[in-house]
Write a protein that holds these residues in place. Structure first.
Motif, PDB file in Angstrom:
ATOM      1  N   ILE A   1       0.298  21.771 -42.275  1.00 52.79           N
ATOM      2  CA  ILE A   1       1.726  21.336 -41.778  1.00 52.79           C
ATOM      3  C   ILE A   1       2.006  19.777 -42.289  1.00 52.79           C
TER       4      ILE A   1
ATOM      5  N   GLY B   1       9.438  26.831 -44.700  1.00 50.86           N
ATOM      6  CA  GLY B   1       8.023  27.468 -44.589  1.00 50.86           C
ATOM      7  C   GLY B   1       8.148  28.552 -45.490  1.00 50.86           C
ATOM      8  N   GLY B   2       8.629  28.451 -46.845  1.00 49.32           N
ATOM      9  CA  GLY B   2       8.344  29.473 -47.775  1.00 49.32           C
ATOM     10  C   GLY B   2       6.816  29.647 -48.084  1.00 49.32           C
ATOM     11  N   ILE B   3       6.568  30.767 -48.229  1.00 51.61           N
ATOM     12  CA  ILE B   3       5.197  31.104 -48.501  1.00 51.61           C
ATOM     13  C   ILE B   3       4.482  30.522 -49.884  1.00 51.61           C
TER      14      ILE B   3
ATOM     15  N   GLY C   1      -1.502  26.618 -51.649  1.00 53.01           N
ATOM     16  CA  GLY C   1      -1.622  27.390 -50.207  1.00 53.01           C
ATOM     17  C   GLY C   1      -0.581  27.004 -49.396  1.00 53.01           C
ATOM     18  N   ARG C   2      -0.695  27.661 -48.185  1.00 55.76           N
ATOM     19  CA  ARG C   2       0.258  27.802 -47.354  1.00 55.76           C
ATOM     20  C   ARG C   2       0.694  26.214 -46.721  1.00 55.76           C
TER      21      ARG C   2
ATOM     22  N   ARG D   1      -7.344  25.473 -53.272  1.00 56.14           N
ATOM     23  CA  ARG D   1      -6.657  26.663 -52.509  1.00 56.14           C
ATOM     24  C   ARG D   1      -7.167  26.671 -51.247  1.00 56.14           C
ATOM     25  N   HIS D   2      -6.049  26.250 -50.231  1.00 58.11           N
ATOM     26  CA  HIS D   2      -6.886  26.052 -48.876  1.00 58.11           C
ATOM     27  C   HIS D   2      -6.509  27.253 -48.200  1.00 58.11           C
ATOM     28  N   VAL D   3      -7.132  27.575 -47.025  1.00 59.35           N
ATOM     29  CA  VAL D   3      -7.106  28.839 -46.455  1.00 59.35           C
ATOM     30  C   VAL D   3      -6.198  28.772 -45.052  1.00 59.35           C
ATOM     31  N   LEU D   4      -6.330  27.651 -44.688  1.00 59.19           N
ATOM     32  CA  LEU D   4      -5.484  27.396 -43.274  1.00 59.19           C
ATOM     33  C   LEU D   4      -4.171  27.019 -43.746  1.00 59.19           C
ATOM     34  N   THR D   5      -3.396  27.285 -42.521  1.00 58.51           N
ATOM     35  CA  THR D   5      -1.858  26.884 -42.828  1.00 58.51           C
ATOM     36  C   THR D   5      -1.879  25.220 -42.648  1.00 58.51           C
TER      37      THR D   5
ATOM     38  N   ILE E   1       0.708  15.493 -41.174  1.00 55.10           N
ATOM     39  CA  ILE E   1       1.287  15.119 -39.782  1.00 55.10           C
ATOM     40  C   ILE E   1      -0.269  14.966 -39.256  1.00 55.10           C
ATOM     41  N   GLY E   2      -0.551  13.597 -38.687  1.00 54.76           N
ATOM     42  CA  GLY E   2      -1.840  13.308 -38.335  1.00 54.76           C
ATOM     43  C   GLY E   2      -2.137  14.237 -36.517  1.00 54.76           C
ATOM     44  N   ARG E   3      -3.143  14.199 -36.264  1.00 60.02           N
ATOM     45  CA  ARG E   3      -3.481  14.898 -35.258  1.00 60.02           C
ATOM     46  C   ARG E   3      -3.016  14.403 -33.862  1.00 60.02           C
TER      47      ARG E   3
ATOM     48  N   ILE F   1       3.493  24.212 -44.449  1.00 58.47           N
ATOM     49  CA  ILE F   1       4.895  24.362 -43.692  1.00 58.47           C
ATOM     50  C   ILE F   1       5.256  22.849 -43.636  1.00 58.47           C
TER      51      ILE F   1
END
Lengths: 222, 222
Positions: free
Chosen positions: B14, B83-85, B91-92, B8-12, B51-53, B94
């Motif tokens: 994408i 973007g449903g939680i 984890g989050r 489970r990751h902490v950051l959002t 998505i790449g940086r 989007i």
DNA sequence: CCAAAAGTGTTGCTACTACACCCATGG
DNA sequence: CCATGGGTGTAGTAGCAACACTTTTGG
């Protein structure tokens, strides 16, 4: 932490920007905020910011509006997601853009905040980031939705005259409309309800006031 | 690092997911990939990923398609950002969803990859995450674009008959169309060019083959 | 009584729908 | 010669664009 966000960051960030429309004295307007920090210090920009970890995209967009204006409960719709690599000079920021509509009578100027203001879309200052592009797309989307939905009613106050409504259409479409055709079409949609009130506004015949039959509801046709 | 993404990751995060449409033997199909890991192990899912940086959103979507199928240069359009939680149990996440169209003759099955397959949209398996919702929205968008653009031509091979084209329209719209009205309308758009070739396909009159006048160009009208 | 905006119908045109038969070919 | 899908025209209708005058009011 704050330091890190001011510096060039390494991770991809995600934010939302909102094009908040209203019509003030017969002109289509957008809410802008003057930046006080670099980058783009003193430029005007759209209300926006980071999306919370436990917050839907819509909720984030609404939060941006409420934070800057206190206005809630408006019509809101996702517009497009902007992901240009260089759109923010601090680093990679992907922005989920929304647009929102509010009736003029709910959209006051905030006198004590000259850095938060409604600007006529026909006379925008230079905008920060790619916000001019976002506004342009929102305008196109709004104009095209006029053709097949009742979205424009979201810009009207509780009671309004058909001439006022026509002025809103003309303002968004950027062209003049025929009064008789306009009235026939709008009345034919069955979304308006005449009240028994009249609006007296000068030395001429008073106009009938109309009300939206199902406020908050945007009908799509065809 | 890999460990962290499994946890489970902490950051959002994408990502992008792509609804890749084609028409195979007169049926509208979507490319799906069978997952081999939790969550949703063995469920089918849309091609997608982070998505790449230093990658635009469009480029990321194209990369997903190329990675799974080798197909490039297709028609691609942003659909919506989801973007449903709770859309991803890890984890989050989007997701900027896209849809893409490719002509049947460029969309072969890959026999050595049974986990990457075209599925008829009318008979989809249960999908991972919120991918069923994404596919549903893409279908609606595609159907509504048929009415006011030439987007369906992006599903056609280089040469095709009007009956084949009509079958594509019917498949997407989910309804039968009148042959004469259809032909009049499409030919009236000025986007098709008759070739001098005929297509013989059985014991009946051969059909004229048509070609797209401006391939790759999607015209919007009205 | 004058100025100003409100309100109201008709006509032509265009675009869409509905509909049925002959044509070319292969077997 | 028969089965099969390819190809074609017309008539009615509904919706949109164009257009000008009368009404009501305030000053």
């Amino acid at each position: 932490m704050i330091q890190q966000r001011e510096e060039r960051h390494v991770l991809t960030e995600i934010s939302t920007d909102v094009v908040f429309f209203t019509v003030r004295n017969e002109r289509l307007c957008v809410l802008l905020i003057q930046r006080d920090k670099e980058p783009f210090a003193n430029y005007w920009s759209l209300p926006g910011g980071r999306i919370g970890r436990e917050e839907t995209l819509d909720a984030a967009a609404r939060r941006m509006l409420a934070a800057k204006t206190g206005i809630t409960g408006v019509y809101l719709e996702q517009l497009y997601t902007f992901g240009g690599i260089e759109r923010d000079p601090r680093g990679r920021v992907i922005s989920v853009a929304y647009y929102a509509l509010v009736a003029a009578d709910r959209a006051p100027l905030i006198p004590e905040r000259p850095d938060i203001r409604w600007h006529e879309v026909e006379a925008l200052p230079e905008l920060a980031f790619d916000h001019a592009e976002i506004v342009a797309m929102a305008r196109r989307r709004l104009a095209s939705k006029l053709e097949y939905s009742t979205i424009a009613l979201q810009l009207m106050p509780e009671k309004f005259t058909l001439s006022e409504l026509q002025a809103v259409y003309e303002q968004i479409l950027g062209e003049e409309l025929d009064k008789r055709n306009f009235r026939r079409r709008l009345q034919g949609l069955g979304c308006l309800e005449p009240t028994d009130e009249l609006h007296r506004a000068g030395k001429h015949r008073p106009a009938r006031l109309y009300r939206i039959k199902r406020p908050g509801r945007v009908e799509i046709f065809k």
